[in-house]
Motif scaffolding. Structure first.
Motif, PDB file in Angstrom:
ATOM      1  N   THR A   1       0.839  -1.202   0.000  1.00 28.68           N
ATOM      2  CA  THR A   1       0.000   0.000   0.000  1.00 28.68           C
ATOM      3  C   THR A   1       0.872   1.250   0.000  1.00 28.68           C
ATOM      4  N   PRO A   2       0.531   2.260  -0.833  1.00 29.37           N
ATOM      5  CA  PRO A   2       1.211   3.560  -0.746  1.00 29.37           C
ATOM      6  C   PRO A   2       0.536   4.404   0.330  1.00 29.37           C
ATOM      7  N   ASN A   3       1.275   4.811   1.338  1.00 26.50           N
ATOM      8  CA  ASN A   3       0.704   5.506   2.488  1.00 26.50           C
ATOM      9  C   ASN A   3       0.958   7.003   2.349  1.00 26.50           C
ATOM     10  N   THR A   4      -0.093   7.734   1.965  1.00 24.70           N
ATOM     11  CA  THR A   4       0.059   9.129   1.557  1.00 24.70           C
ATOM     12  C   THR A   4       0.573  10.017   2.677  1.00 24.70           C
ATOM     13  N   ALA A   5       0.057   9.867   3.888  1.00 26.62           N
ATOM     14  CA  ALA A   5       0.453  10.753   4.985  1.00 26.62           C
ATOM     15  C   ALA A   5       1.746  10.320   5.660  1.00 26.62           C
ATOM     16  N   ALA A   6       2.202   9.094   5.416  1.00 23.59           N
ATOM     17  CA  ALA A   6       3.425   8.598   6.057  1.00 23.59           C
ATOM     18  C   ALA A   6       4.632   8.658   5.132  1.00 23.59           C
ATOM     19  N   ASN A   7       4.404   8.935   3.848  1.00 21.25           N
ATOM     20  CA  ASN A   7       5.492   8.977   2.862  1.00 21.25           C
ATOM     21  C   ASN A   7       6.268   7.661   2.818  1.00 21.25           C
ATOM     22  N   ASP A   8       5.525   6.563   2.867  1.00 27.95           N
ATOM     23  CA  ASP A   8       6.179   5.267   2.766  1.00 27.95           C
ATOM     24  C   ASP A   8       5.237   4.261   2.118  1.00 27.95           C
ATOM     25  N   VAL A   9       5.755   3.046   1.925  1.00 30.21           N
ATOM     26  CA  VAL A   9       4.982   1.934   1.369  1.00 30.21           C
ATOM     27  C   VAL A   9       5.016   0.797   2.371  1.00 30.21           C
ATOM     28  N   SER A  10       3.845   0.240   2.683  1.00 31.37           N
ATOM     29  CA  SER A  10       3.765  -0.932   3.556  1.00 31.37           C
ATOM     30  C   SER A  10       3.668  -2.185   2.703  1.00 31.37           C
ATOM     31  N   VAL A  11       4.457  -3.201   3.041  1.00 27.26           N
ATOM     32  CA  VAL A  11       4.422  -4.491   2.352  1.00 27.26           C
ATOM     33  C   VAL A  11       3.950  -5.546   3.341  1.00 27.26           C
ATOM     34  N   LEU A  12       2.887  -6.263   2.966  1.00 27.38           N
ATOM     35  CA  LEU A  12       2.357  -7.365   3.765  1.00 27.38           C
ATOM     36  C   LEU A  12       2.626  -8.660   3.009  1.00 27.38           C
ATOM     37  N   LEU A  13       3.454  -9.540   3.582  1.00 27.86           N
ATOM     38  CA  LEU A  13       3.813 -10.797   2.932  1.00 27.86           C
ATOM     39  C   LEU A  13       2.851 -11.896   3.361  1.00 27.86           C
TER      40      LEU A  13
ATOM     41  N   HIS B   1       3.906  12.210  -0.220  1.00 32.42           N
ATOM     42  CA  HIS B   1       2.509  11.912  -0.509  1.00 32.42           C
ATOM     43  C   HIS B   1       2.347  10.919  -1.664  1.00 32.42           C
ATOM     44  N   PRO B   2       2.782   9.681  -1.479  1.00 31.19           N
ATOM     45  CA  PRO B   2       2.578   8.661  -2.523  1.00 31.19           C
ATOM     46  C   PRO B   2       1.089   8.372  -2.690  1.00 31.19           C
ATOM     47  N   ARG B   3       0.640   8.322  -3.952  1.00 33.54           N
ATOM     48  CA  ARG B   3      -0.786   8.136  -4.210  1.00 33.54           C
ATOM     49  C   ARG B   3      -1.091   6.921  -5.065  1.00 33.54           C
ATOM     50  N   ALA B   4      -0.113   6.398  -5.793  1.00 38.21           N
ATOM     51  CA  ALA B   4      -0.379   5.260  -6.680  1.00 38.21           C
ATOM     52  C   ALA B   4       0.820   4.324  -6.659  1.00 38.21           C
ATOM     53  N   ILE B   5       0.551   3.025  -6.880  1.00 32.10           N
ATOM     54  CA  ILE B   5       1.619   2.027  -6.850  1.00 32.10           C
ATOM     55  C   ILE B   5       1.313   0.945  -7.877  1.00 32.10           C
ATOM     56  N   VAL B   6       2.347   0.520  -8.607  1.00 33.37           N
ATOM     57  CA  VAL B   6       2.238  -0.604  -9.539  1.00 33.37           C
ATOM     58  C   VAL B   6       3.479  -1.465  -9.373  1.00 33.37           C
ATOM     59  N   GLY B   7       3.426  -2.675  -9.905  1.00 33.01           N
ATOM     60  CA  GLY B   7       4.561  -3.584  -9.825  1.00 33.01           C
ATOM     61  C   GLY B   7       4.897  -4.157 -11.185  1.00 33.01           C
ATOM     62  N   ALA B   8       6.190  -4.364 -11.434  1.00 31.56           N
ATOM     63  CA  ALA B   8       6.654  -4.968 -12.684  1.00 31.56           C
ATOM     64  C   ALA B   8       8.113  -5.354 -12.504  1.00 31.56           C
ATOM     65  N   ASP B   9       8.568  -6.313 -13.300  1.00 29.72           N
ATOM     66  CA  ASP B   9       9.981  -6.710 -13.276  1.00 29.72           C
ATOM     67  C   ASP B   9      10.750  -5.742 -14.170  1.00 29.72           C
ATOM     68  N   LEU B  10      11.270  -4.676 -13.583  1.00 24.93           N
ATOM     69  CA  LEU B  10      11.890  -3.613 -14.367  1.00 24.93           C
ATOM     70  C   LEU B  10      13.329  -3.916 -14.753  1.00 24.93           C
ATOM     71  N   ASP B  11      14.011  -4.778 -14.015  1.00 28.03           N
ATOM     72  CA  ASP B  11      15.418  -5.047 -14.308  1.00 28.03           C
ATOM     73  C   ASP B  11      15.649  -6.458 -14.843  1.00 28.03           C
ATOM     74  N   GLY B  12      14.572  -7.191 -15.139  1.00 28.93           N
ATOM     75  CA  GLY B  12      14.699  -8.485 -15.786  1.00 28.93           C
ATOM     76  C   GLY B  12      15.339  -9.571 -14.956  1.00 28.93           C
ATOM     77  N   ASP B  13      15.277  -9.450 -13.617  1.00 29.67           N
ATOM     78  CA  ASP B  13      15.913 -10.463 -12.779  1.00 29.67           C
ATOM     79  C   ASP B  13      14.922 -11.469 -12.214  1.00 29.67           C
ATOM     80  N   GLY B  14      13.664 -11.421 -12.694  1.00 33.51           N
ATOM     81  CA  GLY B  14      12.708 -12.449 -12.317  1.00 33.51           C
ATOM     82  C   GLY B  14      11.927 -12.176 -11.056  1.00 33.51           C
ATOM     83  N   ASP B  15      11.976 -10.951 -10.516  1.00 28.53           N
ATOM     84  CA  ASP B  15      11.135 -10.614  -9.379  1.00 28.53           C
ATOM     85  C   ASP B  15      10.457  -9.272  -9.621  1.00 28.53           C
ATOM     86  N   ILE B  16       9.448  -8.979  -8.805  1.00 27.50           N
ATOM     87  CA  ILE B  16       8.606  -7.809  -9.027  1.00 27.50           C
ATOM     88  C   ILE B  16       9.155  -6.607  -8.266  1.00 27.50           C
TER      89      ILE B  16
END
Length: 612
Positions: free
Chosen positions: A540-552, A570-585
């Motif tokens: 989740t992008p947390n707008t008031a905390a300026n961070d991202v929470s990851v729940l595994l 103020h992060p408002r949007a988040i997407v995921g993709a393998d940007l460096d081609g190493d097989g993870d998101i």
């Protein structure tokens, strides 16, 4: 003030002299202010008050004919050098550094003129050669009254076991300016001698003790001098693996780079310890046996995914998925592969088999129907094994879009519910065993699940929540083939997860929610397998905390305590993709206030084998 000398071709030499003056010089006069032959003055006027006018004067040119000490010249001394006199084991690519008790001037020549130095090399029994100097550069601030260091760059590399002679003669220096100038002269030639090291390997690829080297990678040896490549063969160089397995190879020599390339004819085994041993039988181009041999070892990587079809981010058919590995893998492990549809949930693997044309390629056939145009995520977990029973070194995750069906006519469908259900947010997909379903939250906080009937949508389950802002999304979090409900509550800093309990009747039912605390004001959620264990995680992008929470995901649709990562304002949007081609998101976050994008690069590492 920096003075440059015109070479006569419109180009300028390196600085003749550098003088540190007062602050903020504004104007300059350059020219002769007297009739004295050859005199030149520089007058610099400052732009601020209380700063003195700077006057630089060049004395009358003197004849260069005699290097003898003049009455107004002091002795110039060599205060040190690197390499020092009589040094041994000097690198063949070394530069020569020398420092004097005053900046070198050489009577009007460019400050860094190399005319006062010669470098020669002697190989006993062969002869002496002129190596020359390609450049000279200052490495300290050459202000007046300070000692100065200079680096001499040889025109050619030294040879192994070569006796190098550096001769400094006729060197002049100057300290101070105008009437306060003090001139220096090296009273007699200064000779410095040193010897280079023997022929050796100075670098290798892979490096010694390097881990996770590709199974098909070659070996490169860089020498400190030219070698006779005909002496670098299977009798002087051996590559062997675990248990003394000799690995055949071909070789090629790059004379300009002094590198020997060894290309193995067979791949390394997964996690195999590889040793490269060279003997003293390799000679240099002069036929000298001055190589003492060199051995080093490295570790091959484990099994890895090297290609997929469909490609990451492409559009393709999810009914046949192929995965290429760097070694031959077992085909009898369907549970080691996970396939998720963003609307259709997890798909059981019907079969895994070898490609007819390549035993390094496995073909995966998922069971069930995919939704046209949905995002399909494939996870190759570390439970996949090679034919030697070695597990995959690192999980591999990628996504593609299921091939859309042919365009069809769109027609409105009248929903069978009151308009109050139309506000807020929506999630849709396989919420029921019958396939279709959607969940809506109205403006009063009521959350209602709907199933698709023959002539419209009908309410299936409804429950009340807070009258607040929320985001609803669906994803198969426990792998049972049905979408679970994810509710993001910005005003409460919470994520709620409702596991899907729908049964064979087709009605949608959810269990009691599990709540997870995240950062302040979560604005949305990204759903994907971030650690490659085959289960979908949340971010989740947390707008008031300026961070991202990851729940595994712990593997049953429940989640571990949040991990958070700092991002922009103020992060408002988040997407995921393998940007460096190493097989993870990797995660990409859009920050509203500062107009930036933050990339959170996934650092999932290749696992070493269990016996190391």
């Amino acid at each position: 003030i920096v003075v440059l000398l015109n070479t006569g071709t419109g180009e300028y030499t390196t600085p003749l002299d550098t003088v540190i003056a007062g602050g903020q010089l504004r104007d300059l006069f350059v020219g002769a202010i007297s009739s004295e032959a050859g005199s030149v003055s520089i007058i610099a006027a400052p732009s601020v008050s209380n700063e003195p006018v700077l006057i630089l004067e060049r004395p009358t040119m003197r004849a260069e004919a005699s290097p003898l000490q003049s009455e107004n010249e002091s002795p110039l001394s060599v205060d040190g050098s690197l390499p020092a006199d009589n040094d041994t084991e000097v690198s063949t690519s070394a530069e020569f550094e020398v420092w004097f008790n005053a900046p070198v001037n050489n009577q009007g020549r460019a400050l860094l003129d190399s005319g006062w130095v010669t470098i020669t090399g002697t190989i006993p029994g062969v002869g002496t050669r002129d190596i020359g100097v390609s450049a000279v550069r200052s490495v300290t601030d050459p202000r007046p009254s300070m000692s100065a260091r200079y680096v001499l760059v040889p025109q050619e590399y030294f040879l192994p076991l070569e006796e190098i002679t550096v001769t400094l003669a006729g060197v002049r220096g100057v300290a101070g300016v105008g009437q306060n100038a003090v001139y220096f002269l090296l009273p007699e030639p200064k000779v410095i001698r040193f010897t280079t090291s023997t022929l050796k390997v100075i670098d290798s690829q892979p490096a010694s003790d390097e881990e996770f080297v590709g199974l098909d990678d070659g070996v490169v040896l860089r020498f400190n001098g030219p070698i006779d490549s005909t002496t670098a063969n299977s009798s002087t160089i051996v590559i062997y693996g675990t248990g003394g397995r000799v690995i055949p190879y071909g070789s090629r020599y790059d004379e300009s780079e002094q590198t020997l390339h060894l290309d193995p004819s067979v791949p390394f085994h997964p996690y195999e310890r590889i040793t490269v041993a060279t003997t003293s039988g390799i000679t240099d181009t002069l036929g000298r046996s001055i190589f003492e041999g060199h051995s080093f070892s490295f570790w091959a990587t484990g099994p890895q995914v090297v290609a997929t079809a469909p490609l990451d981010g492409a559009v393709g058919s999810p009914n046949l998925i192929s995965v290429s590995f760097n070694t031959e893998m077992k085909s009898s492990s369907p549970e080691a592969f996970r396939v998720y549809g963003s609307q259709s949930g997890r798909h059981v693997i019907a079969g895994v088999s070898y490609s007819p044309s390549n035993t390094r390629v496995l073909e995966i056939v998922p069971r069930g129907s995919f939704h046209s145009g949905e995002t399909v995520t494939v996870v190759v977990t570390t439970d996949v094994e090679s034919v030697e029973s070695t597990k995959l070194a690192k999980p591999h995750v990628w996504s593609f879009t299921a091939q859309p069906s042919a365009p069809a006519e769109l027609r409105p469908v009248t929903p069978q519910f009151t308009p109050s259900h139309g506000g807020g947010t929506v999630a849709a997909g396989r919420f029921s065993v019958d396939g279709g379903g959607m969940v809506l939250a109205d403006t009063s906080g009521v959350i209602t699940a709907f199933t698709r009937g023959a002539d419209g949508w009908y309410p299936s389950e409804s429950f009340s929540g807070e009258k607040t802002r929320r985001v609803l999304r669906g994803a198969d979090l426990n792998g049972n083939g049905l979408l679970d409900l994810i509710e993001v509550l910005p005003d409460s800093d919470l994520v709620r997860v409702y596991l899907n309990l729908s049964d064979a009747t087709g009605a949608i039912a959810f269990g009691e929610p599990d709540e997870y605390h995240v950062g302040r004001f979560p604005a949305g959620v990204y759903i994907g397998d971030l650690n490659g264990d085959g289960w979908l995680d949340l971010a989740t992008p947390n707008t008031a905390a300026n961070d991202v929470s990851v729940l595994l995901n712990t593997g049953d649709g429940r989640f571990a305590e949040e991990r958070y990562y700092r991002v922009g304002n103020h992060p408002r949007a988040i997407v995921g993709a393998d940007l460096d081609g190493d097989g993870d998101i990797d995660l990409v976050v859009a920050n509203a206030s500062d107009g930036t994008v933050t990339l959170l690069r996934n650092q999932t590492q290749i696992a070493p084998p269990s016996d190391r």
